[in-house]
Design an enzyme around this catalytic site. Structure first.
Site, short mmCIF file in Angstrom:
data_model
loop_
_atom_site.label_atom_id
_atom_site.label_comp_id
_atom_site.label_asym_id
_atom_site.label_seq_id
_atom_site.Cartn_x
_atom_site.Cartn_y
_atom_site.Cartn_z
N ARG A 1 53.70 14.12 88.53
CA ARG A 1 54.20 15.33 89.23
C ARG A 1 54.48 16.48 88.26
NH1 ARG A 1 57.22 11.46 92.21
NH2 ARG A 1 56.16 11.02 94.15
N LYS B 1 46.59 29.61 85.88
CA LYS B 1 45.63 29.14 86.89
C LYS B 1 44.95 27.91 86.31
CE LYS B 1 44.25 33.20 89.59
NZ LYS B 1 43.14 34.10 89.91
N GLU C 1 35.47 40.49 79.46
CA GLU C 1 36.84 40.41 80.02
C GLU C 1 37.78 41.33 79.23
OE1 GLU C 1 37.32 38.82 82.81
OE2 GLU C 1 35.70 37.34 82.91
N LYS D 1 47.39 41.07 80.45
CA LYS D 1 47.38 39.98 81.43
C LYS D 1 48.80 39.46 81.66
CE LYS D 1 45.28 35.95 83.30
NZ LYS D 1 44.19 35.01 83.40
N GLU E 1 49.08 35.79 92.64
CA GLU E 1 48.04 36.69 93.17
C GLU E 1 48.30 37.11 94.62
OE1 GLU E 1 44.10 35.77 91.53
OE2 GLU E 1 43.23 36.66 93.32
N ARG F 1 47.83 40.95 90.92
CA ARG F 1 47.01 40.10 90.04
C ARG F 1 45.52 40.17 90.39
NH1 ARG F 1 48.38 34.10 87.55
NH2 ARG F 1 46.36 33.84 86.52
N ASN G 1 40.35 40.69 88.99
CA ASN G 1 39.01 40.32 89.50
C ASN G 1 38.04 41.50 89.48
OD1 ASN G 1 39.92 37.73 90.05
ND2 ASN G 1 40.72 38.33 92.05
N HIS H 1 34.25 41.17 89.55
CA HIS H 1 33.95 39.76 89.82
C HIS H 1 33.24 39.53 91.16
CE1 HIS H 1 36.31 39.18 86.27
NE2 HIS H 1 36.24 37.87 86.34
N HIS I 1 30.10 37.46 90.79
CA HIS I 1 29.91 36.12 91.37
C HIS I 1 28.61 36.05 92.15
CE1 HIS I 1 34.49 35.18 91.16
NE2 HIS I 1 33.85 34.78 90.07
N HIS J 1 29.11 33.82 82.68
CA HIS J 1 30.04 34.48 83.61
C HIS J 1 30.35 35.91 83.15
CE1 HIS J 1 33.43 34.98 86.29
NE2 HIS J 1 34.21 35.23 85.25
P1 NAD Z 1 33.59 26.73 77.96
O1 NAD Z 1 34.94 26.17 77.98
O2 NAD Z 1 32.53 25.98 78.66
O3 NAD Z 1 33.15 26.96 76.44
C1 NAD Z 1 31.87 27.47 76.16
C2 NAD Z 1 31.14 26.60 75.14
O4 NAD Z 1 31.69 26.86 73.84
C3 NAD Z 1 31.29 25.12 75.36
O5 NAD Z 1 30.07 24.49 75.09
C4 NAD Z 1 32.34 24.71 74.33
O6 NAD Z 1 32.25 23.37 73.94
C5 NAD Z 1 32.02 25.64 73.20
N1 NAD Z 1 33.12 25.96 72.30
C6 NAD Z 1 34.41 26.19 72.62
N2 NAD Z 1 35.08 26.63 71.55
C7 NAD Z 1 34.22 26.65 70.53
C8 NAD Z 1 34.32 27.03 69.17
N3 NAD Z 1 35.45 27.55 68.66
N4 NAD Z 1 33.24 26.92 68.39
C9 NAD Z 1 32.07 26.46 68.90
N5 NAD Z 1 31.89 26.11 70.18
C10 NAD Z 1 32.96 26.22 70.99
O7 NAD Z 1 33.55 28.22 78.56
P2 NAD Z 1 34.61 29.40 78.61
O8 NAD Z 1 33.81 30.62 78.77
O9 NAD Z 1 35.60 29.31 77.51
O10 NAD Z 1 35.43 29.11 79.95
C11 NAD Z 1 34.80 29.16 81.21
C12 NAD Z 1 35.73 28.51 82.23
O11 NAD Z 1 36.94 29.26 82.27
C13 NAD Z 1 35.18 28.50 83.64
O12 NAD Z 1 35.31 27.21 84.16
C14 NAD Z 1 36.06 29.47 84.40
O13 NAD Z 1 36.22 29.12 85.75
C15 NAD Z 1 37.34 29.36 83.63
N6 NAD Z 1 38.23 30.54 83.75
C16 NAD Z 1 39.51 30.32 84.10
C17 NAD Z 1 40.38 31.38 84.19
C18 NAD Z 1 41.83 31.12 84.49
O14 NAD Z 1 42.57 32.08 84.73
N7 NAD Z 1 42.26 29.87 84.47
C19 NAD Z 1 39.96 32.69 83.92
C20 NAD Z 1 38.62 32.88 83.57
C21 NAD Z 1 37.76 31.80 83.49
N1 GLY Z 2 41.22 35.32 85.63
C1 GLY Z 2 41.92 35.87 86.73
C2 GLY Z 2 43.36 35.48 86.78
O1 GLY Z 2 43.87 34.80 85.93
O2 GLY Z 2 44.02 35.83 87.70
#
Ligand code: NAD
Ligand code: GLY
Length: 365
Positions: free
Chosen positions: A123, A145, A187, A228, A238, A242, A246, A249, A253, A266
């Site tokens: 939990r 998130k 971003e 942020k 949100e 917040r 987006n 986006h 998307h 993305h």
């Molecule tokens: P990712 O986590 O897939 O990383 C991209 C690639 O880089 C992967 O292959 C990873 O292994 C590699 N990598 C990571 N760090 C590295 C480093 N220092 N050196 C070499 N390789 C490295 O992609 P991302 O773009 O970081 O994240 C995308 C995800 O984030 C999506 O799932 C998206 O939905 C999520 N997201 C969440 C929020 C939120 O608010 N929680 C906001 C935006 C995006």
């Molecule tokens: N990436 C959008 C949010 O965190 O709200």
């Protein structure tokens, strides 16, 4: 090395974001300083763990913490309940307790998934974000998130659950693929457009140095996190404000989905989406065309795409009408009034269609 700190103010759930080159080696003592002892679970993937796992474990050991390692496969395709379940299995096997922290070492995929495991295991157990991609350092590690994908859609399962701390080491970006760095920059540009003209101008002045990961990148990360944090501090779940995060986006998307997932990163799709959103704003009379041109100019200088692929307006419409922001045939868009100033506005289906048709015609000339 200069240490930068940003506070996310959420009452009893407030936390600090610390940014410093080389910080990875200090995470052990910093986690201990937060009051943790005993075991800590590092959740990572083979790529990131191969590069940085040893240093993270060494730091924890030096701080007197016992490191448990949980490795999940790399990639968005593994951001699933199946992998969360494997994280639970490992946490149970290692007898992790309610007070034992989870450390997310990786990009947004790891951060979202480890955060969701932390939100739900026993939990709720504490977790710490150690983001290693630019996108995760400026966006996903901040704001709580957490979640995973469902076969029917991205991020459909999740929870708002704030980390106890975010430790950002910009040095780790040096091993990141250049395309990933550029995608993260989209971003960063977004924050300037939605909230801070001065920051946008800083990005215009320094874009080349930022891509080379010069000293300016630390300032860009700090200012992004600050924007942020301020937005999340006002609207954690949100309810309104917040959603300006987006920006770009809704179009982005649709582009990701219509071009086929994987064709665009993305951030690349968001880059195109931001220019489209600025142009839609101009077509609705909210700002002049110069805003979209200026956003496009900055994105161009960062090697990011700004023109949409050839997509028939009808396909765009269909894809966007599936968006969760649609209500009664209207989609709520984040629209620009100026650089640094946006508004939320519902756009009618016919207005959107007219924009897409005009936009397509313009692209052909
Ligand atoms: P990712 O986590 O897939 O990383 C991209 C690639 O880089 C992967 O292959 C990873 O292994 C590699 N990598 C990571 N760090 C590295 C480093 N220092 N050196 C070499 N390789 C490295 O992609 P991302 O773009 O970081 O994240 C995308 C995800 O984030 C999506 O799932 C998206 O939905 C999520 N997201 C969440 C929020 C939120 O608010 N929680 C906001 C935006 C995006
Ligand atoms: N990436 C959008 C949010 O965190 O709200």
């Amino acid at each position: 090395m200069k240490t930068r700190t940003v506070n996310v103010a959420l009452g009893g759930r407030s936390y600090a974001i610390t940014i410093k080159r080389g910080l990875l080696d200090e995470t052990g003592p910093l986690i201990k300083a937060l009051g943790f002892k005993g075991r800590a679970a590092i959740v990572s993937n083979p790529v990131v763990f191969g590069l940085y796992g040893e240093r993270a474990i060494k730091g924890l050991k030096e701080a007197g913490l016992e490191a448990v390692t949980i490795i999940v496969p790399d990639g968005e395709g593994h951001k699933s309940l199946k992998e969360v379940s494997s994280i639970y299995d490992a946490l149970i096997e290692h007898k992790m307790e309610r007070s034992s922290p989870i450390i997310a070492l990786g990009g947004g995929v790891i951060g979202d998934m480890a955060g969701f495991a932390a939100a739900t295991f026993l939990r709720g157990v504490p977790y710490i974000q150690v983001p290693t991609t630019l996108l995760s350092q400026v966006d996903s590690s901040v704001g709580g998130k957490t979640g995973v994908n469902h076969p029917k859609g991205k991020n459909l399962i999740g929870a708002f659950y704030q980390p106890r701390a975010v430790f950002i080491d910009p040095e780790v970006l040096k091993t990141l693929d250049a395309r990933e760095v550029r995608a993260g920059m989209a971003e960063v540009v977004k924050y300037g457009v939605i909230r801070d003209k001065g920051f946008f101008e800083f990005l215009e002045r320094t874009s080349g140095k930022l891509l080379g990961l010069g000293a300016e990148i630390e300032e860009a990360i700090e200012r992004s996190c600050r924007i942020k944090a301020q937005i999340v501090g006002k609207d954690e779940t949100e309810a309104g404000l917040r959603s300006i995060l987006n920006f770009g986006h809704t179009f982005g998307h649709a582009i990701e989905a219509l071009a086929g997932y994987g064709s665009y990163r993305h951030g690349e799709a968001v880059s195109i989406g931001m220019v489209m959103a600025a142009n839609l704003s101009a077509s609705l009379g909210l700002c002049g065309l110069s805003i979209g041109e200026r956003v496009k100019g900055l994105l161009d200088s960062m090697g990011l795409p700004a023109d949409p692929p050839q997509i028939p307006p009808e396909s765009f419409m269909e894809s966007m009408m599936l968006d969760k922001k649609v209500k009664g045939g209207r989609i709520r868009f984040v629209l620009t009034e100026d650089i640094g100033k946006v508004m939320l506005k519902e756009v009618k289906e016919e207005e959107l269609r007219a924009f897409l048709e005009g936009f397509g015609a313009k692209r052909k000339t």
